[in-house]
Each structure stands twice: as C-alpha cells, then as structure tokens.
Design a protein around this motif. Structure first.
Motif, PDB file in Angstrom:
ATOM      1  N   ILE A  14       0.818  -1.302   0.192  1.00  0.00           N
ATOM      2  CA  ILE A  14      -0.097   0.126  -0.065  1.00  0.00           C
ATOM      3  C   ILE A  14       0.969   1.081  -0.029  1.00  0.00           C
ATOM      4  N   ASP A  15       1.823   1.103   0.695  1.00  0.00           N
ATOM      5  CA  ASP A  15       3.073   2.370   0.956  1.00  0.00           C
ATOM      6  C   ASP A  15       3.407   2.593  -0.775  1.00  0.00           C
ATOM      7  N   ARG A  16       3.726   1.564  -1.344  1.00  0.00           N
ATOM      8  CA  ARG A  16       4.082   1.487  -2.611  1.00  0.00           C
ATOM      9  C   ARG A  16       3.182   2.121  -3.789  1.00  0.00           C
ATOM     10  N   ILE A  17       1.945   1.947  -3.408  1.00  0.00           N
ATOM     11  CA  ILE A  17       0.855   2.170  -4.241  1.00  0.00           C
ATOM     12  C   ILE A  17       0.665   3.722  -4.214  1.00  0.00           C
ATOM     13  N   ALA A  39       3.151  -0.204   6.180  1.00  0.00           N
ATOM     14  CA  ALA A  39       4.110  -1.086   6.824  1.00  0.00           C
ATOM     15  C   ALA A  39       3.949  -0.990   8.614  1.00  0.00           C
ATOM     16  N   GLU A  40       4.145   0.195   9.021  1.00  0.00           N
ATOM     17  CA  GLU A  40       3.821   0.328  10.493  1.00  0.00           C
ATOM     18  C   GLU A  40       2.520  -0.075  11.096  1.00  0.00           C
ATOM     19  N   LEU A  41       1.843   0.175  10.374  1.00  0.00           N
ATOM     20  CA  LEU A  41       0.330  -0.320  10.628  1.00  0.00           C
ATOM     21  C   LEU A  41       0.192  -1.856  10.789  1.00  0.00           C
ATOM     22  N   GLY A  42       0.781  -2.413   9.735  1.00  0.00           N
ATOM     23  CA  GLY A  42       0.791  -3.778   9.548  1.00  0.00           C
ATOM     24  C   GLY A  42       1.539  -4.457  10.872  1.00  0.00           C
ATOM     25  N   ASN A  43       2.464  -3.790  11.562  1.00  0.00           N
ATOM     26  CA  ASN A  43       3.085  -4.264  12.825  1.00  0.00           C
ATOM     27  C   ASN A  43       2.287  -4.018  13.827  1.00  0.00           C
ATOM     28  N   LEU A  44       1.431  -3.058  14.113  1.00  0.00           N
ATOM     29  CA  LEU A  44       0.584  -2.847  14.979  1.00  0.00           C
ATOM     30  C   LEU A  44      -0.556  -3.928  14.967  1.00  0.00           C
ATOM     31  N   ILE A  45      -0.989  -4.158  14.075  1.00  0.00           N
ATOM     32  CA  ILE A  45      -2.014  -5.257  13.647  1.00  0.00           C
ATOM     33  C   ILE A  45      -1.448  -6.415  14.044  1.00  0.00           C
ATOM     34  N   LEU A  58      -7.446  -7.969   5.865  1.00  0.00           N
ATOM     35  CA  LEU A  58      -7.215  -6.707   6.279  1.00  0.00           C
ATOM     36  C   LEU A  58      -6.568  -5.983   5.340  1.00  0.00           C
ATOM     37  N   GLN A  59      -5.238  -6.455   4.799  1.00  0.00           N
ATOM     38  CA  GLN A  59      -4.460  -5.852   3.883  1.00  0.00           C
ATOM     39  C   GLN A  59      -5.159  -5.601   2.387  1.00  0.00           C
ATOM     40  N   GLU A  60      -5.882  -6.418   2.002  1.00  0.00           N
ATOM     41  CA  GLU A  60      -6.554  -6.488   0.744  1.00  0.00           C
ATOM     42  C   GLU A  60      -7.665  -5.364   1.065  1.00  0.00           C
ATOM     43  N   THR A  61      -8.483  -5.320   2.033  1.00  0.00           N
ATOM     44  CA  THR A  61      -9.425  -4.398   2.400  1.00  0.00           C
ATOM     45  C   THR A  61      -9.071  -2.940   2.423  1.00  0.00           C
ATOM     46  N   LEU A  62      -7.890  -2.884   2.954  1.00  0.00           N
ATOM     47  CA  LEU A  62      -7.174  -1.481   2.936  1.00  0.00           C
ATOM     48  C   LEU A  62      -6.722  -1.144   1.726  1.00  0.00           C
ATOM     49  N   GLU A  63      -6.031  -2.044   0.826  1.00  0.00           N
ATOM     50  CA  GLU A  63      -5.584  -1.515  -0.489  1.00  0.00           C
ATOM     51  C   GLU A  63      -6.668  -1.196  -1.412  1.00  0.00           C
ATOM     52  N   CYS A  64      -7.994  -1.755  -1.201  1.00  0.00           N
ATOM     53  CA  CYS A  64      -9.126  -1.421  -2.023  1.00  0.00           C
ATOM     54  C   CYS A  64      -9.531  -0.049  -1.601  1.00  0.00           C
ATOM     55  N   ILE A  65      -9.561   0.414  -0.305  1.00  0.00           N
ATOM     56  CA  ILE A  65     -10.043   1.470   0.138  1.00  0.00           C
ATOM     57  C   ILE A  65      -9.212   2.610  -0.254  1.00  0.00           C
ATOM     58  N   VAL A  66      -7.859   2.398  -0.162  1.00  0.00           N
ATOM     59  CA  VAL A  66      -6.965   3.480  -0.403  1.00  0.00           C
ATOM     60  C   VAL A  66      -7.037   3.634  -2.133  1.00  0.00           C
ATOM     61  N   ASP A  67      -6.908   2.587  -2.660  1.00  0.00           N
ATOM     62  CA  ASP A  67      -7.301   2.705  -4.391  1.00  0.00           C
ATOM     63  C   ASP A  67      -8.459   3.481  -4.691  1.00  0.00           C
ATOM     64  N   SER A 101     -15.516 -12.403   7.020  1.00  0.00           N
ATOM     65  CA  SER A 101     -16.779 -12.151   6.352  1.00  0.00           C
ATOM     66  C   SER A 101     -16.978 -10.442   6.754  1.00  0.00           C
ATOM     67  N   PHE A 102     -16.755 -10.207   8.095  1.00  0.00           N
ATOM     68  CA  PHE A 102     -17.057  -8.537   8.398  1.00  0.00           C
ATOM     69  C   PHE A 102     -16.158  -7.552   7.665  1.00  0.00           C
ATOM     70  N   LEU A 103     -14.835  -8.182   7.358  1.00  0.00           N
ATOM     71  CA  LEU A 103     -13.837  -7.023   6.470  1.00  0.00           C
ATOM     72  C   LEU A 103     -14.419  -7.000   5.229  1.00  0.00           C
ATOM     73  N   LYS A 104     -14.801  -7.835   4.671  1.00  0.00           N
ATOM     74  CA  LYS A 104     -15.305  -7.857   3.101  1.00  0.00           C
ATOM     75  C   LYS A 104     -16.601  -7.092   3.165  1.00  0.00           C
ATOM     76  N   THR A 105     -17.419  -7.114   4.036  1.00  0.00           N
ATOM     77  CA  THR A 105     -18.532  -6.236   4.018  1.00  0.00           C
ATOM     78  C   THR A 105     -18.111  -4.762   4.368  1.00  0.00           C
ATOM     79  N   PHE A 106     -17.291  -4.560   4.988  1.00  0.00           N
ATOM     80  CA  PHE A 106     -16.646  -3.195   5.515  1.00  0.00           C
ATOM     81  C   PHE A 106     -16.047  -2.671   4.216  1.00  0.00           C
ATOM     82  N   CYS A 107     -15.048  -3.523   3.714  1.00  0.00           N
ATOM     83  CA  CYS A 107     -14.593  -3.173   2.206  1.00  0.00           C
ATOM     84  C   CYS A 107     -15.573  -2.630   1.311  1.00  0.00           C
TER      85      CYS A 107
END
Length: 249
Positions: A14-17, A39-45, A58-67, A101-107
């Motif tokens: 996501i940082d690279r995107i 990357a830092e948020l990934g460590n906190l997770i 979670l990573q896929e969800t965040l990538e979609c949201i950022v994009d 399932s929650f994360l997919k709905t959230f996304c």
C-alpha cells in the motif's frame, strides 16, 4: 526456500501504491507532518492478531479503500488511517459473522461510500476529511445521542446511514432541490459558507487539530472519538477567525 511474508512486507504494498501516485502523505497529527506508514500499521495489527487469513483480508481491504480514495478523491490532503485500521480490526475480531466476512462487508461499504461522494458522481466532494475525521459522525450522533452515542465512527450502521443519505443527495441534486450544494468555480460542491480551497482547508484543519477540536483523531491508534461538542459551529467560527474567505460559486 520461500520467504514468509511478514505483515510489514504485506502492508508495504500500500505504501508503494501511494508512492506511485506521488501523494503528499500529510497527517493531521500536531506532533508530526507525515502519516504512519502502512508497513508500521501492519506491525501494530500483528501485535494484536496473528491469524494469517485475517491479516491478509485486512491488507486487501485497506488496499481497496486506499485505491478507491485515490480514484475518487485525487485532491484529498490528509491521509491518516491509524484509528480506522484499529477500529476495523477491533470490530472484525468480535463480529458474529466472523472476522473475514466482516472485513469483506466493511470493504464493500467503504468503497461504495467513496465512489458515491467523490468526483465521479453528482455529489463531487473534494476531500474525505469530513467523513474520516468524524465531523459527519459527530453531527449524526448529536441528532439522537441516546441511541447513537455508543456507535463507532467507522461502524457498518453509520456507513449504511451515509449510503442512504448519499442516494438521497444525488436524487435531490439531480432535481435541483439543494441550492447550497451548487458547484463552485473549482468544479466541486461545498455546502459550507467558507472556502475549502486546499490552502484554506489545510490551515483550518491543522488549527483545529492543534486545539483538539477534531471529533476523531484518526492519527491515534487508540483515539477516543468525541461527539458532544458543536464542531460545525466551531469550524465556522475558526474559519472567520483565520479570515478564510467565503466560497465562490
């Protein structure tokens, strides 16, 4: 031997995107200028959960949201995600339907919201700030605090309210029923009486953050959202104080 992907490596995508889009990753945190990296948020997770499936989703969800934000709000200024991520994780881990399932709905709902209020529909808002930093949520809670004060700013319940409101707005704009939502010279809609040009938006929000007048301190992983202050009126008063000009139609 295949290298195992750590959360740091996974979230670095996501940082690279963001780097590819040359986004100036400004934070509203009064203590620092730049956002916490993904990357830092990934460590906190990873400190709170080690389930690979949950971390990957979670990573896929965040990538979609950022994009989606990049596509629909190309002029967005502030990009904090810390509390949004911690809220997603916390809600996912207690969700009755299961975390994945929650994360997919959230996304799905977050992307729908971003698309609905961004530059590709009739609404054409310029920034995600009002949503991301809790101004919309605080106003919503104030209308019915008894039933809403316990509902999180990034809850599916609030997302559903905004999706319904967005559909109504698009309908009313298309029928010419909302005069204060006229398009500004910039091609964006601004329902406020003061200018929200980038330099004005930056000055106003950084001032409010310094004075602890932001409803949701999204730059703080452990933020405590605040709804019971007259944030709309305060923002109006500070805009006057900073001599931010009226908006131009």
């Amino acid at each position: 031997m295949k290298q195992e992907l750590t959360p740091t490596h996974t979230f670095q995508v996501i940082d690279r995107i963001l780097a590819q889009y040359s986004v100036n990753l400004l934070s509203l945190n009064p203590e620092k200028k730049i956002i916490t990296s993904f990357a830092e948020l990934g460590n906190l997770i990873a400190e709170e959960n080690t389930d690979i499936q949950i971390i990957t989703t979670l990573q896929e969800t965040l990538e979609c949201i950022v994009d989606s934000q990049l596509q629909n709000f190309p002029e967005n200024i502030f990009w904090d995600f810390d509390f949004l991520v911690s809220s997603m994780l916390r809600q996912a881990l207690v969700a009755e339907e299961g975390a994945v399932s929650f994360l997919k709905t959230f996304c799905e709902k977050m992307v729908s919201l971003t698309e609905m209020f961004g530059i590709h529909t009739e609404i054409r808002f310029r920034y995600v700030h009002d949503f991301l930093y809790g101004f919309d949520w605080a106003r919503w809670v104030q209308k019915d605090p008894q039933n809403r004060a316990h509902i999180e700013p990034f809850s599916l319940v609030f997302f559903d309210y905004l999706l319904t409101k967005g559909k109504e707005l698009i309908q009313r704009i298309s029928h010419g029923q909302i005069t204060y939502y006229k398009l500004c010279d910039t091609g964006y809609r601004n329902p406020f009486s003061f200018s929200r040009e980038p330099k004005d938006e930056y000055r106003l929000l950084t001032y409010l953050a310094q004075e602890e007048l932001i409803p949701v301190a999204v730059w703080n992983w452990n933020a405590s959202p605040v709804w019971n202050k007259p944030f709309q009126e305060i923002r109006q008063q500070i805009a006057l104080k900073l001599d931010i000009q009226p908006q131009k139609h």
